[in-house]
Design an enzyme around this catalytic site. Structure first.
Site: not given
Ligand SMILES: *Cc1c(COP(=O)(O)O)cnc(C)c1O
Length: 353
Positions: A99, A166, A190
């Site tokens: 990511w 993030d 998540k």
């Molecule tokens: C799942 C995830 C993403 C991607 O998220 P989307 O909503 O599918 O774009 C980005 N960063 C992390 C840390 C993730 O776990």
């Protein structure tokens, strides 16, 4: 039978949240479904306001100059929105996994990105610790929890520039001083709700410093001025996220859930460490409390283990293709009993082997 849901995302939600959101699909406001009323109706505006307010409250950021937004396009869209809103000359990124790698790639479309450190050399199984942060950055970006590799940052660098993070896979899971962060984003699917909305927490004073023109949908200032309703918001995802935040508040907030999460991850990792049939993937010091990654030491046991998991009602344990093996995701809504069930299966496998 209700499954033990270890899925990495979209993932387990509290039972009572699912019940309430299912009910709202049929009758939310005086005989009307949540998804067939105007997002400008008082009933939905209240939901949006409540969700934004709860997010700031739970993070301890109320009255500290932050705004909460519920946007669309997932965390992937934030990879570019962050750069569009904050990147004038150059930014520093810590590369701790897939990511982060994607976030770097998107930001590089716009300006210079310095990869300050990376753990790519060993398939991202650790978090780089000693690195120099170059001067004159517009911001520093990191990923608090690396969902795929099962590593988690325990400390964050002290900076003179804005800190962007993030937190898609560990937001609301542990106590941190969230006021150290200037911008936090997290896809809902998540630890908060269904896919379809992304929470963005932004300190207002970092905005308005770039000279480029920002497309309206991507412009945090525009989204703030429209209270997250510049266009039609994903009402179901926002409502369900609001319910999860209410559930978390009812439990006692982040401090309370952190204790539960600790019990789950301690149990999980002690089994991985004590059972000779399993081996952890992530470096011990950097292990994630949300996603435990591990493999079997003897691949011949694969079928047995997976059949036993299936019989026990365990779902979503497959590791990501870039790591292989298994990944037990233990998000806020996963009950301790699910981890106990998995650990029982692992020790049963040892007894039988
Ligand atoms: C799942 C995830 C993403 C991607 O998220 P989307 O909503 O599918 O774009 C980005 N960063 C992390 C840390 C993730 O776990």
């Amino acid at each position: 039978m209700k499954k033990h849901n270890f899925s990495a995302g979209p993932s387990v939600l509290p039972e009572e949240v699912l019940e309430k959101s299912a009910k709202a699909l049929l009758d939310f406001d005086d005989g009307l479904s949540l998804i067939e009323i105007s997002h400008r109706s008082k009933a939905f505006v209240d939901v949006m306001e409540n969700a934004r307010s709860l997010a700031l409250e739970l993070l301890g950021l109320k009255g500290k100059g932050y705004k909460a937004l519920f946007l669309q396009g997932g965390a992937n869209t934030q990879f570019l929105a962050v750069a569009l809103n904050l990147l004038e000359n150059r930014a520093g990124y810590l590369n701790t996994g897939t990511w982060s790698d994607k976030a770097i790639k998107e930001a590089r479309i716009f300006r210079e990105v310095i990869e300050v450190a990376s753990s790519k050399d060993s398939n991202f199984n650790y978090i780089p610790k000693k690195y120099e942060i170059p001067p004159n950055l517009d911001y520093f970006h990191c990923t608090s929890n690396n969902t795929i590799f099962g590593t988690q940052m325990k400390e964050f660098p002290k900076l003179k520039v804005p800190l962007v993070c993030d937190m898609s896979s560990d937001i609301f899971s542990r106590s941190l001083d969230f006021s150290k962060f200037d911008l936090i984003y997290a896809g809902a699917q998540k630890n908060m709700g269904p896919a379809g909305t992304t929470l963005v927490i932004v300190k207002e004073d970092v905005l308005g410093k770039v000279t480029r023109q920002i497309p309206s949908m991507m412009d945090y200032k525009v989204q703030i001025s429209k209270d997250s309703m510049f266009n039609t918001p994903p009402v179901f995802a926002v409502y369900t996220s609001m319910l999860t935040l209410e559930w978390l508040k009812g439990l006692g907030g982040i401090e309370a859930i952190e204790k539960e999460n600790f019990k789950k991850s301690r149990l999980m990792y002690s089994e991985i460490d004590l059972n000779p049939l399993f081996e952890g993937f992530a470096a011990n010091a950097d292990r994630s409390s949300m996603n435990a990654t591990f493999t079997l030491t003897d691949v011949k046991l694969k079928t047995d283990f997976e059949d036993m998991c299936k019989d026990a009602g365990i779902n979503g344990l497959n590791g990501h293709r870039s790591v292989g093996g298994y990944r037990a995701s233990m998000y806020n809504a996963l009950p301790l009993g699910s981890v106990e069930t998995l650990v029982d299966v692992m020790s049963e496998l040892e007894r039988k082997a």
